[in-house]
Design an enzyme around this catalytic site. Structure first.
Site, mmCIF file in Angstrom:
data_model
loop_
_atom_site.group_PDB
_atom_site.id
_atom_site.type_symbol
_atom_site.label_atom_id
_atom_site.label_comp_id
_atom_site.label_asym_id
_atom_site.label_seq_id
_atom_site.Cartn_x
_atom_site.Cartn_y
_atom_site.Cartn_z
ATOM 1 C CG HIS A 124 -24.781 123.962 25.764
ATOM 2 N ND1 HIS A 124 -25.520 122.865 26.110
ATOM 3 C CD2 HIS A 124 -25.633 124.831 25.181
ATOM 4 C CE1 HIS A 124 -26.781 123.056 25.723
ATOM 5 N NE2 HIS A 124 -26.874 124.244 25.159
ATOM 6 C CG ASP A 161 -20.202 121.534 21.704
ATOM 7 O OD1 ASP A 161 -20.693 121.609 20.563
ATOM 8 O OD2 ASP A 161 -20.829 121.789 22.745
ATOM 9 C CD GLN A 219 -24.136 128.165 19.224
ATOM 10 O OE1 GLN A 219 -24.219 129.026 18.354
ATOM 11 N NE2 GLN A 219 -25.208 127.619 19.771
ATOM 12 C CE LYS A 279 -27.283 124.438 18.662
ATOM 13 N NZ LYS A 279 -27.986 125.281 19.619
ATOM 14 C CB CYS A 330 -27.883 125.566 28.263
ATOM 15 S SG CYS A 330 -29.553 125.283 27.747
HETATM 16 C C1 LIG Z 1 -22.160 124.880 22.252
HETATM 17 C C2 LIG Z 1 -23.332 123.956 22.284
HETATM 18 N N1 LIG Z 1 -23.161 122.671 22.636
HETATM 19 C C3 LIG Z 1 -24.177 121.803 22.650
HETATM 20 C C4 LIG Z 1 -25.464 122.184 22.344
HETATM 21 C C5 LIG Z 1 -26.569 121.184 22.401
HETATM 22 O O1 LIG Z 1 -26.990 120.840 21.133
HETATM 23 P P1 LIG Z 1 -28.234 119.866 20.902
HETATM 24 O O2 LIG Z 1 -29.324 120.395 21.768
HETATM 25 O O3 LIG Z 1 -28.532 119.997 19.445
HETATM 26 O O4 LIG Z 1 -27.803 118.501 21.293
HETATM 27 C C6 LIG Z 1 -25.706 123.513 21.972
HETATM 28 C C7 LIG Z 1 -27.068 123.960 21.636
HETATM 29 O O5 LIG Z 1 -27.554 124.971 22.096
HETATM 30 C C8 LIG Z 1 -24.610 124.425 21.954
HETATM 31 O O6 LIG Z 1 -24.799 125.700 21.613
#
Ligand SMILES: Cc1ncc(COP(=O)(O)O)c(C=O)c1O
Lengths: 412, 141
Positions: A129, A206, A209, A232, A370
């Site tokens: 992401h 991370d 997901q 999420k 993203c």
């Molecule tokens: C794999 C992953 N990392 C990071 C994020 C970013 O999360 P946040 O916007 O809650 O900081 C997302 C959110 O779409 C994601 O899917």
């Protein structure tokens, strides 16, 4: 609510009653919410906790001797313990409350700025992401360290052979997501963590997901850093967490200066507070933290095994049904993935598809998610993405498939 | 043709549809019949990047009016592009500058011009106005 999985039979109709939003209409049609990978819906149990906070014990924490402040502090620290137990962290102070995954990653990246130099390498996976790419780029700009990318195979898996080769460079840090948001790929993090440690690298996972679908055990994984977002996993937006091994939290400098994070302040010198407060400057999202804990309780009351089994059933059903649509192309791995389907219909732009099905009350995500490097890899401008949660039904999937067919007919 | 008449015609054409599907089908038809932008003008310079869809816009001055040609990779966006071109092309810079896009609301397609929709259309309108301003300066009207 107890923090353990229940053995009750999975009954989606009963579960849906916990989510008031699922009974609203959109554009005159019943809402079918299939954008769960972007944000999940919030059950009444969590909404009640939010209302209770502001109705009954809203106060600043860690500062007052008065009863309200004490109550709020207790609930907030209880939530921290709920999160600790859920992820099986060794200590509650290894859980740092943040505003979400992005904030957690930035906190770690910022901390590493003082630990890296121009001779160092860090590895990041090609499945990331943007929030897991940009902070490392900024870190490399600051420290002049080199950023190397672990590439993907054509199936959408990480290329583990190249990972092995890159580890020969003795990187200081490895960053990879547990599950990719664009494709739903489950990465082999156990193996990646072990191999990273073998060459002395720290590793950050991370879990944004992953946490809506599985329950990671940070001690068993032996991971250095694990991050996720509350929104999420049935919690509110604007709250998340960083798990870090205690030793790392001592090594990293604080991210922000301010109230709550200091022990003693004079104009000559400030000494920092102990863990976790060193990393929690200012008044935090108190209500959000408490509600995050409640969301974890809620998910555990349903049980992660039951959730995973049901979502897998939805995924298989949806994959089979969607593949009957003419010109359907689904991206990413066929197995070893969570309930996310990233797709295109030949001759139809994803934006058009999303616009038409929205008219039918169906919420899907369209665009690059993203994750532009992944789109570049498949040489496409974007995809449509349907992501399923434990409160979705097969009937909703039928409606999605009908909607997609209708849209394709209009648009081709 | 007079710009007010074109707008009134469009509102009229769309008013016969009573559900969104017919309206969208008509819009898609308009998109498909949009005269193609010459391939030499479909360049990166002329691209307006929304993160959801892309729009290409080219402008030329002909007999003191501005002629626009355009395209989009998404067909719904292209439908709106066709409507905008029909209104704003072949008009004097002065007329273009003083005309707003309220007629889109009246057609019932307002949501497509929301700045947060990231389809490139809001930037396209801005660019149309910028071309008009530049040509106005050039011909000294
Ligand atoms: C794999 C992953 N990392 C990071 C994020 C970013 O999360 P946040 O916007 O809650 O900081 C997302 C959110 O779409 C994601 O899917």
């Amino acid at each position: 609510m107890k923090n353990q999985s229940s053995n009750t039979v999975f009954d989606v109709d009963t579960i849906r009653k916990d989510f008031p939003i699922l009974s609203r209409t959109v554009n005159g049609k019943p809402l079918i919410y299939l954008d769960n990978a972007a944000t999940s819906q919030t059950p009444q149990q969590v909404v009640d906790v939010i209302v209770d906070y502001y109705s009954n014990y809203n106060a600043n924490i860690h500062r007052g001797v008065h009863s309200l402040s004490q109550e709020a502090t207790d609930k907030y620290e209880n939530a921290r313990r709920t999160i600790q137990q859920h992820f099986n962290a060794a200590h509650a102070h290894e859980i740092i409350f943040t505003s979400g995954t992005t904030h957690s990653i930035n906190l770690v990246a910022n901390g590493f700025a003082s630990l890296l130099n121009a001779n160092d390498t860090i590895l990041v996976s090609a499945l990331e992401h943007h929030s897991n790419i940009v902070p490392w780029q900024m870190l490399c700009e600051k420290t002049k360290a080199t950023l190397k990318v672990i590439p993907m195979t054509s199936e959408g898996d990480l290329d583990m052979k190249v990972y092995d080769e890159l580890l020969l460079l003795k990187p200081k840090l490895v960053f990879v997501n547990h599950i990719s948001n664009a494709l739903g790929t489950i990465n082999p993090i156990e193996e990646m963590i072990q191999k990273a440690h073998h060459v002395g690298a720290a590793i950050l996972i991370d879990g944004a997901q992953a946490c809506p679908h599985i329950k990671p055990d940070v001690q068993k994984l032996d991971v250095d850093f694990y991050v996720t977002s509350g929104h999420k996993m049935c919690g509110p937006t604007g709250v998340g967490m960083l798990y870090a091994k205690e030793s790392w939290l001592h090594k990293l400098p604080p991210y922000q200066g301010g109230g709550e994070m200091i022990a003693e302040v004079t104009f000559e010198k400030t000494t920092y507070a102990g863990l976790p407060h060193k990393f929690e400057a200012g008044t935090p999202n108190i209500c959000g933290g408490i509600a995050f804990g409640a969301a974890i309780d809620y998910m555990n009351s349903i049980g992660f095994e039951a959730i995973a089994a049901y979502e897998h059933e939805l995924l298989e059903y949806a994959t089979e049904k969607m593949n009957t649509i003419e010109g359907m192309r689904i991206y990413g791995p066929k197995t070893n993935k969570t309930s996310v389907i990233s797709f295109n219909i030949e001759g139809v732009h994803a934006y058009d598809l999303g616009t038409i099905v929205d008219k039918l009350g169906i919420a899907i995500r369209t665009g690059q998610h993203c994750a532009q490097p992944i789109m570049d890899f498949f040489k496409i401008s974007g995809t449509a993405r349907a992501s399923f949660s434990f409160y979705n039904t097969k009937k909703e999937i039928d409606t999605l498939v009908e909607g997609l067919e209708k849209a394709a007919m209009m648009l081709r | 043709m007079n710009i007010e008449t074109i707008q009134a015609d469009l509102i009229d054409e769309f008013s016969i549809f009573d559900d969104w599907m017919e309206r969208y089908e008509y819009m898609i038809e308009l998109g498909k019949s949009l005269p193609m932008i010459a391939s030499e003008f479909k360049t990166d310079d002329n691209i307006i990047k929304g993160c959801q869809s892309k729009v290409w816009l080219h402008a030329e001055l002909e007999n003191d009016t501005v002629v626009f040609t355009a395209d989009s990779d998404a067909i719904i966006t292209k439908g709106i592009v066709a409507i905008l071109i029909r209104v704003f092309s072949n008009q004097s810079p002065e007329t273009i500058l003083k005309t707003n896009t309220d007629f889109i609301d009246e057609i019932g397609l307002k949501e497509h011009l929301s700045p947060t929709r990231a389809n490139g259309l809001v930037s396209m309108i801005k660019k149309i106005k910028m071309y008009a301003l530049a040509y106005q300066t050039q011909i000294g009207l």
